[in-house]
Design a protein around this motif. Structure first.
Motif, PDB file in Angstrom:
ATOM      1  N   GLY A  23      -3.922 -87.136 -63.372  1.00 18.65           N
ATOM      2  CA  GLY A  23      -4.803 -85.999 -63.107  1.00 18.65           C
ATOM      3  C   GLY A  23      -5.659 -86.219 -61.876  1.00 18.65           C
ATOM      4  O   GLY A  23      -5.875 -85.295 -61.083  1.00 18.65           O
ATOM      5  N   VAL A  26      -3.593 -85.669 -58.758  1.00 20.53           N
ATOM      6  CA  VAL A  26      -3.404 -84.240 -58.484  1.00 20.53           C
ATOM      7  C   VAL A  26      -4.658 -83.649 -57.837  1.00 20.53           C
ATOM      8  O   VAL A  26      -4.575 -82.855 -56.891  1.00 20.53           O
ATOM      9  CB  VAL A  26      -3.040 -83.487 -59.780  1.00 20.53           C
ATOM     10  CG1 VAL A  26      -3.055 -81.972 -59.551  1.00 20.53           C
ATOM     11  CG2 VAL A  26      -1.676 -83.920 -60.280  1.00 20.53           C
ATOM     12  N   THR A 158      -2.553 -80.415 -64.755  1.00 23.96           N
ATOM     13  CA  THR A 158      -2.981 -81.659 -65.407  1.00 23.96           C
ATOM     14  C   THR A 158      -3.673 -81.310 -66.724  1.00 23.96           C
ATOM     15  O   THR A 158      -4.022 -80.150 -66.974  1.00 23.96           O
ATOM     16  CB  THR A 158      -3.966 -82.449 -64.521  1.00 23.96           C
ATOM     17  OG1 THR A 158      -5.225 -81.748 -64.459  1.00 23.96           O
ATOM     18  CG2 THR A 158      -3.413 -82.606 -63.110  1.00 23.96           C
TER      19      THR A 158
END
Length: 321
Positions: A23, A26, A158
């Motif tokens: 996450g 990203v 995510t």
């Protein structure tokens, strides 16, 4: 209850760490994409628009769009990261410092902050039309940034975004203290930020950018738990005014009147006056230790009047057409 949560975290530590790292990667990629797209917008606008339209509209719009999208994603990491990703405030503060350095380096002179634009107006560095255009562009940029970021979150790339969408309908106010204290906190942050900005405005970017980034990071770390530490009215309007917990007038007092008061206090302390409103220096006297004959003083003042007039006209004229 705390022991149960701790044990649960231990049992899922490995997959949680993997999800958290994915996450975070990203989000970092999103930051790079936002900066790149806004940089392309700036370059295209510079080629297609006149210098006045670029400086007053396109540059501020791109800067506000970049700032809003980055801050919304970073705020999501602040709120969800500690319990949803397992990383502490050091990660977020490091990202904030690096993001502000990138923003300052790529903004091309844009402020993306209404209080900075109003400060320029009060310093006779921008006229009324240019200032109004900048404020409109900043509002449009932050509004677009909020809409685009919400769309990006809806893709749920995510698990952070999945959690964000689940809690988005019940977002709460960023004011976690009394109203007067919150306004004082935002005003103090704005005061310190503008004081540093005024002190460094003639400095080389190599020193100015890291110093401002350190100031913003410190103020965010200190005041964040109380108000979110926005000290940017346009950014606060786009990110927190729609949340429940406080009225619209409460938000105006904290996130508009507080930062504006802090900016005025910093300008008055640094300058001793507010050039747009009055020229008399209320705080500092500039007395010469040498006695100059009256005739020479009169000649010097008469000779300086046209130059000062021309200087004032040049500094306050910033065409937006």
């Amino acid at each position: 209850m705390a022991c149960a949560i701790s044990a649960t975290n231990k049992r899922v530590s490995t997959p949680s760490a993997a999800f958290a790292m994915a996450g975070l990667n990203v989000s970092v990629a999103f930051f790079f994409l936002v900066v790149g797209v806004c940089q392309v917008l700036r370059q295209l606008s510079k080629r297609l628009l006149s210098p006045g339209a670029y400086g007053c509209l396109a540059r501020e719009l791109a800067g506000s769009l970049q700032l809003c999208m980055s801050c919304l994603e970073l705020r999501m990491l602040v709120e969800i990261g500690p319990w949803g990703g397992g990383f502490g405030p050091d990660v977020v503060l490091t990202l904030l410092f690096l993001l502000f350095v990138v923003h300052e380096a790529s903004f091309d002179g844009a402020s993306a902050n209404p209080t900075v634009s109003l400060q320029e107006f009060l310093l006779l560095e921008s006229n009324l039309a240019a200032t109004a255009a900048k404020l409109l562009a900043q509002g449009a940029g932050t509004g677009m940034g909020w809409a685009v970021t919400k769309l990006y979150w809806s893709w749920e790339l995510t698990h952070f975004h999945l959690i964000q969408n689940m809690i988005a309908l019940e977002c709460s106010s960023s004011i976690h203290t009394s109203l007067h204290h919150a306004a004082f906190v935002e005003g103090t942050c704005s005061f310190l930020f503008h004081l540093v900005l005024l002190k460094l405005r003639q400095s080389h970017p190599m020193f100015q950018v890291p110093a401002l980034a350190m100031t913003v990071t410190f103020l965010t770390f200190t005041a964040g738990p109380f108000t979110g530490a926005f000290f940017n009215p346009a950014l606060a309007t786009a990110t927190t005014f729609h949340c429940s917990g406080n009225s619209f007038w409460d938000y105006i007092q904290v996130y508009w009147l507080g930062p504006l008061a802090g900016m005025l206090a910093a300008l008055l302390l640094y300058q001793g006056n507010i050039p747009r409103l009055f020229q008399k220096n209320l705080l500092y006297s500039q007395k010469s230790k040498y006695k100059i004959p009256k005739a020479r003083v009169a000649a010097h003042v008469e000779g300086d009047e046209p130059w000062q007039k021309r200087k004032g006209e040049n500094s306050s004229s910033e065409p937006c057409a």
